[in-house]
Design a protein around this motif. Sequence first.
Motif, PDB file in Angstrom:
ATOM      1  N   THR A   1     -20.703   7.952 -36.700  1.00 55.70           N
ATOM      2  CA  THR A   1     -21.603   8.989 -37.206  1.00 55.70           C
ATOM      3  C   THR A   1     -20.895  10.336 -37.124  1.00 55.70           C
ATOM      4  O   THR A   1     -19.908  10.500 -36.417  1.00 55.70           O
ATOM      5  N   GLU A   2     -21.435  11.297 -37.863  1.00 55.10           N
ATOM      6  CA  GLU A   2     -20.828  12.620 -37.887  1.00 55.10           C
ATOM      7  C   GLU A   2     -21.299  13.400 -36.661  1.00 55.10           C
ATOM      8  O   GLU A   2     -22.506  13.581 -36.478  1.00 55.10           O
ATOM      9  N   PRO A   3     -20.400  13.887 -35.834  1.00 53.49           N
ATOM     10  CA  PRO A   3     -20.833  14.637 -34.653  1.00 53.49           C
ATOM     11  C   PRO A   3     -21.268  16.050 -35.034  1.00 53.49           C
ATOM     12  O   PRO A   3     -20.705  16.648 -35.952  1.00 53.49           O
ATOM     13  N   LYS A   4     -22.288  16.541 -34.349  1.00 56.29           N
ATOM     14  CA  LYS A   4     -22.752  17.906 -34.619  1.00 56.29           C
ATOM     15  C   LYS A   4     -22.371  18.852 -33.486  1.00 56.29           C
ATOM     16  O   LYS A   4     -22.174  20.035 -33.698  1.00 56.29           O
ATOM     17  N   THR A   5     -22.338  18.320 -32.287  1.00 54.59           N
ATOM     18  CA  THR A   5     -21.943  19.147 -31.142  1.00 54.59           C
ATOM     19  C   THR A   5     -20.631  18.615 -30.597  1.00 54.59           C
ATOM     20  O   THR A   5     -20.553  17.445 -30.203  1.00 54.59           O
ATOM     21  N   ILE A   6     -19.618  19.457 -30.621  1.00 50.76           N
ATOM     22  CA  ILE A   6     -18.293  19.023 -30.183  1.00 50.76           C
ATOM     23  C   ILE A   6     -17.838  19.934 -29.044  1.00 50.76           C
ATOM     24  O   ILE A   6     -17.919  21.158 -29.161  1.00 50.76           O
ATOM     25  N   VAL A   7     -17.417  19.321 -27.947  1.00 52.17           N
ATOM     26  CA  VAL A   7     -16.938  20.105 -26.810  1.00 52.17           C
ATOM     27  C   VAL A   7     -15.431  19.897 -26.664  1.00 52.17           C
ATOM     28  O   VAL A   7     -14.953  18.767 -26.694  1.00 52.17           O
ATOM     29  N   PHE A   8     -14.708  20.993 -26.573  1.00 52.24           N
ATOM     30  CA  PHE A   8     -13.271  20.945 -26.329  1.00 52.24           C
ATOM     31  C   PHE A   8     -13.008  21.321 -24.873  1.00 52.24           C
ATOM     32  O   PHE A   8     -13.546  22.311 -24.390  1.00 52.24           O
ATOM     33  N   VAL A   9     -12.207  20.522 -24.212  1.00 50.86           N
ATOM     34  CA  VAL A   9     -11.889  20.802 -22.806  1.00 50.86           C
ATOM     35  C   VAL A   9     -10.407  21.158 -22.731  1.00 50.86           C
ATOM     36  O   VAL A   9      -9.551  20.302 -22.946  1.00 50.86           O
ATOM     37  N   SER A  10     -10.113  22.426 -22.484  1.00 48.01           N
ATOM     38  CA  SER A  10      -8.700  22.794 -22.367  1.00 48.01           C
ATOM     39  C   SER A  10      -8.221  22.479 -20.947  1.00 48.01           C
ATOM     40  O   SER A  10      -9.024  22.237 -20.048  1.00 48.01           O
ATOM     41  N   CYS A  11      -6.932  22.495 -20.764  1.00 49.74           N
ATOM     42  CA  CYS A  11      -6.325  22.186 -19.458  1.00 49.74           C
ATOM     43  C   CYS A  11      -6.832  20.844 -18.894  1.00 49.74           C
ATOM     44  O   CYS A  11      -7.189  20.764 -17.725  1.00 49.74           O
ATOM     45  N   ALA A  12      -6.883  19.821 -19.717  1.00 47.73           N
ATOM     46  CA  ALA A  12      -7.230  18.486 -19.204  1.00 47.73           C
ATOM     47  C   ALA A  12      -5.967  17.904 -18.562  1.00 47.73           C
ATOM     48  O   ALA A  12      -5.202  17.197 -19.198  1.00 47.73           O
ATOM     49  N   GLY A  13      -5.756  18.269 -17.311  1.00 46.50           N
ATOM     50  CA  GLY A  13      -4.547  17.845 -16.594  1.00 46.50           C
ATOM     51  C   GLY A  13      -3.574  18.988 -16.397  1.00 46.50           C
ATOM     52  O   GLY A  13      -2.883  19.045 -15.392  1.00 46.50           O
ATOM     53  N   SER A  14      -3.522  19.926 -17.348  1.00 50.16           N
ATOM     54  CA  SER A  14      -2.583  21.047 -17.206  1.00 50.16           C
ATOM     55  C   SER A  14      -3.035  21.971 -16.085  1.00 50.16           C
ATOM     56  O   SER A  14      -4.227  22.099 -15.829  1.00 50.16           O
ATOM     57  N   ARG A  15      -2.100  22.642 -15.475  1.00 52.13           N
ATOM     58  CA  ARG A  15      -2.358  23.607 -14.399  1.00 52.13           C
ATOM     59  C   ARG A  15      -3.207  22.967 -13.304  1.00 52.13           C
ATOM     60  O   ARG A  15      -4.072  23.601 -12.719  1.00 52.13           O
ATOM     61  N   ASP A  16      -2.958  21.686 -13.069  1.00 53.57           N
ATOM     62  CA  ASP A  16      -3.748  20.942 -12.097  1.00 53.57           C
ATOM     63  C   ASP A  16      -2.792  20.193 -11.162  1.00 53.57           C
ATOM     64  O   ASP A  16      -2.252  19.156 -11.520  1.00 53.57           O
ATOM     65  N   LYS A  17      -2.600  20.762  -9.979  1.00 57.44           N
ATOM     66  CA  LYS A  17      -1.641  20.159  -9.050  1.00 57.44           C
ATOM     67  C   LYS A  17      -2.070  18.760  -8.627  1.00 57.44           C
ATOM     68  O   LYS A  17      -1.252  17.935  -8.287  1.00 57.44           O
ATOM     69  N   SER A  18      -3.401  18.507  -8.648  1.00 61.66           N
ATOM     70  CA  SER A  18      -3.861  17.214  -8.146  1.00 61.66           C
ATOM     71  C   SER A  18      -3.411  16.064  -9.040  1.00 61.66           C
ATOM     72  O   SER A  18      -3.376  14.929  -8.600  1.00 61.66           O
ATOM     73  N   VAL A  19      -3.083  16.332 -10.311  1.00 65.85           N
ATOM     74  CA  VAL A  19      -2.508  15.270 -11.133  1.00 65.85           C
ATOM     75  C   VAL A  19      -1.004  15.470 -11.312  1.00 65.85           C
ATOM     76  O   VAL A  19      -0.382  14.821 -12.138  1.00 65.85           O
ATOM     77  N   GLY A  20      -0.451  16.387 -10.533  1.00 69.26           N
ATOM     78  CA  GLY A  20       0.998  16.576 -10.547  1.00 69.26           C
ATOM     79  C   GLY A  20       1.512  17.389 -11.720  1.00 69.26           C
ATOM     80  O   GLY A  20       2.679  17.297 -12.075  1.00 69.26           O
ATOM     81  N   ILE A  21       0.638  18.176 -12.347  1.00 69.91           N
ATOM     82  CA  ILE A  21       1.085  18.999 -13.470  1.00 69.91           C
ATOM     83  C   ILE A  21       0.710  20.450 -13.181  1.00 69.91           C
ATOM     84  O   ILE A  21      -0.384  20.905 -13.538  1.00 69.91           O
ATOM     85  N   PRO A  22       1.600  21.187 -12.512  1.00 76.28           N
ATOM     86  CA  PRO A  22       1.250  22.562 -12.149  1.00 76.28           C
ATOM     87  C   PRO A  22       1.430  23.558 -13.294  1.00 76.28           C
ATOM     88  O   PRO A  22       0.964  24.684 -13.199  1.00 76.28           O
ATOM     89  N   TYR A  23       2.063  23.115 -14.384  1.00 80.04           N
ATOM     90  CA  TYR A  23       2.432  24.074 -15.434  1.00 80.04           C
ATOM     91  C   TYR A  23       1.410  24.106 -16.579  1.00 80.04           C
ATOM     92  O   TYR A  23       0.583  23.219 -16.717  1.00 80.04           O
ATOM     93  N   CYS A  24       1.516  25.154 -17.396  1.00 74.44           N
ATOM     94  CA  CYS A  24       0.676  25.318 -18.581  1.00 74.44           C
ATOM     95  C   CYS A  24       1.324  24.550 -19.731  1.00 74.44           C
ATOM     96  O   CYS A  24       2.535  24.562 -19.878  1.00 74.44           O
ATOM     97  N   SER A  25       0.505  23.870 -20.534  1.00 70.03           N
ATOM     98  CA  SER A  25       1.056  23.068 -21.624  1.00 70.03           C
ATOM     99  C   SER A  25       1.336  23.881 -22.883  1.00 70.03           C
ATOM    100  O   SER A  25       1.641  23.315 -23.934  1.00 70.03           O
TER     101      SER A  25
END
Lengths: 298, 653
Positions: free
Chosen positions: B378-402
């Motif tokens: 179906t065609e989505p009407k509400t779309i959420v974008f999540v930036s930094c999914a893993g980036s700048r996140d030391k807990s997943v081992g990625i401290p840098y900006c993508s």
Amino acid sequence: MEGTAGPYDASVRVVMKALGAKLTDPPDWSCCGSTPAHAVDHTFAAALAARNLTIVEKMGCPTLTTPCPSCLSAFKKAHRRMARNKVFAQEVNSLLDAPYNCTVTAKSILQVIYEDMGLDEVARPVTTEIPDLKVAPYYGCILNRPPEVAGFDDPENPISMDRVLEAVGVKVVDFAFKVECCGAAFGVPKKETVTFLTAKVLEMALDAGANCIAVACPLCQQNLDLRQAQVNSGRGSTFDIPVLYFSQIMGLAYGYSPQELGIDKCIVRPERLIRSRAPIAQAPEERKTAEKKAAQGE
Amino acid sequence: MRVGVFICHCGNNIAGTVDVARVAEETRKIPGVVYATDYMYTCSEPGQDEIKETIKREGLNRVVVAACSPRMHELTFRRTVEKAGLNRYFFEMANIREHISWVGENKEANTNKAIEAVRMAVMKVMQDKALFSSSFKVNKRVLVIGGGVAGMQAALDCADGGLETVIVEKSPSVGGMMARLDKTFPTIDCSICILGPKMVDVAQHDLITLHAYSEIEDIKGYVGNYQVKVRKKATYVDWSKCTGCGECMTKCPGKNAYDHFNFGVAPTKAINIPFPQAIPKKAKIDPQFCRQFLKGKCGVCAKVCPTKAINYEMQDEIVTEDVGAIVVASGYGLIDQGLLPEYGGGRYPDVITGIQYERILNASGPTSGHIERPSDHTEPKTIVFVSCAGSRDKSVGIPYCSNFCCMYIAKQAILTKDHIPDSQSYVFYMDIRSTGKGYDEFTRRAQEEYGARYVRGRVSRIFPKGKKMVVRGADTLLGTQVEIEADLVVLATAVTASPGAAQLAEKLHISYDTDGFYVESHPKLRPVETNTAGVYLAGAAQGPKDIPASVGQGSAAAAKVLSLLSKEMLESDPAVARVNTNACVGCLKCVKTCPFQAIKEEELRGGKTVASVIETVCAGCGVCTSTCPCGAIQLQHFTDNQLLAEVNALCQM
């Protein structure tokens, strides 16, 4: 456990016996300190936990297991901090009769069952099926968190209880709120916090298609079961979903009676679900071989 | 022996925490030192002139400069002394900046340490021997690893400059990540429309050889003379016969192959051409999904192929390419969604990655450019974008900006509104990083003209509720929790090093950082060079980069290659290992330990077996000298005697 979570205690003992494990109570064990102790003083809290660890150490046991995540967390935190910080260890030991040498590993009952025994062992004693039961596994907030302390299962999407319950033949739904907060001890100072948070968990379980919630924590059980009526009266909802310990469900699958497992102590009555239980004609291993034979025959 | 010593102030960098005048004074007392002075900026032109004049005036035959790291200016000063008539190896540097003045605050202690460092350098320089480079012939061919936009740019520039160029591309087509994008920011021009012509140029250029669906097996040699083994992976289709008609793909009954090009948005056929504009446009079989390989019977593609190009018996083939320089443009990877369990860890079909959404937006993608939810179309009407999914996140081992997610999220929010006018996009962000030309205006447009609602805060959990996906997060500007019931969630998953980057680095003898990205020779001044001569970097293999930066680096790497290969002969570094055949007992331990295979066994006329160093291959690492049980193999300019002179200087104080 004996006092406030008798059914958990009883069911865990029954299940571990069925699995062939021998549990020994540490003599003269004392309270782990729980939430009040570490809210006041970390050294004192660690000393309360470490006193029990010392007893286990003296018994020559390398592993201490507890059904309660709060006790577990107290043991693990005390052990970790003492092992990593010598000054802290000295402070704690000065409060103890005998020093703790950091040789005991604390594990939850769930971890022992899932990792040390394994799913094949878990499936072996199964004699009964409960076809009506659809379980939402609820792990609570501290059983596997924080990850660096717990060192067990995934902190965000744990699967150990899912797998254990599946192994005893119970239907498990994909439940998104496995590690949401139930409100914990806030039931005493601020009841609305608990009813608000608990309602979310109950609602999500129903949305996920479950008719029962499995828990691994006495406080979760209390908040979800005992306070379900408070949720309903406070929020005008009509929740009526039984909350069982995962060990009680395992016990049912192993053919124990609800009374032996303390299920009769539940506030929200689960009888309508567990009424459907029936003995499995063949033991699971025999059934598997029979199925294999049938498949080969084709 | 007449040694001259120049002690640099480096402005306040050294003089601020080292008493340079006292260092000079103490140095004058060392026997052999005939001249010592301190100077404001020794590396400046007047500073170098001063060295040259002093050499002549004082009749110096050895020079020491106490200044910064030799990595910075050793070459500068070697040239200076050479111009004044000395052998360039009659020069030593004492590093009193990085090793002393920058790291210590105590001026007294620093000064004493500097005096010791200078004394060591003086003792070494007095042991130094004149060394002369030899020259060798250069192979004027270039290897480019990776056929993404950076690699293609480097290859085209090299080829346009008249160099024969070989591209090795891992996947069946060139184009890389850019070929998968729908539009590009901030101009919203069609990605494949601007990339397509470059891809065609690559295919048609007389000087470019393309090995698609191939990987680097092994690299031997040295700058100017590399031998590269390339593994051409079996495609099970004879590409000399395949016309790319696509008949096989239409008829193939194996419908559940993983579509690498579309990042698994929809399945593809077991025999497939990755996309309509693919270069080369040839089919290949994925044996793990092909019925012929799995069950041993099918053969539909072989039957329908009009040119009889299918060959189920095909094997990998190894070809060897001899080149003089290598450009590494192996691109980047993306974090596995499984590392983000709080966002579903890949369990929810309506939580997708940015690159998957790019394919959904694309007219030649699996949905023909219609935005639809993977779960129920179906065609989505509400779309959420999540930036930094893993980036700048030391807990997943990625401290840098993508680097480019902020921009492509803004672009995707704009495109979503274009596709579905009654849709609402939400963007959860930590910071909006839009530093390029026209970039910030672009993210403002997404918000102001296209109505994307930007929520400053992180998302804590994504979970399903009925048909919706609930995105729970914080709005840190309002200081409140937010929950948005979305139809589709797009995660800007973090950029990682390309899978296999570490193995490739080992083959190339180049270094990579803790995040797996290749390390440039100098972060500011040598951004496309590596520490291995003749190996250059381009694009996101060096760190997350957007298209303009990747193209720029591709051209920069090509310029470096062109200047290197403009010479007929190259000079070898004489600071390499040399064997004293009188002392060598022929145990050949050095042959085994040499990481560059630069030592071979040699039989002397008398029948004695000794080790022999191939001067051009030796990288001067010195592993062999520490292995040799009898001190027969010596690294020139760093011989045992020279190093012991330094140690003695230090111990005698």
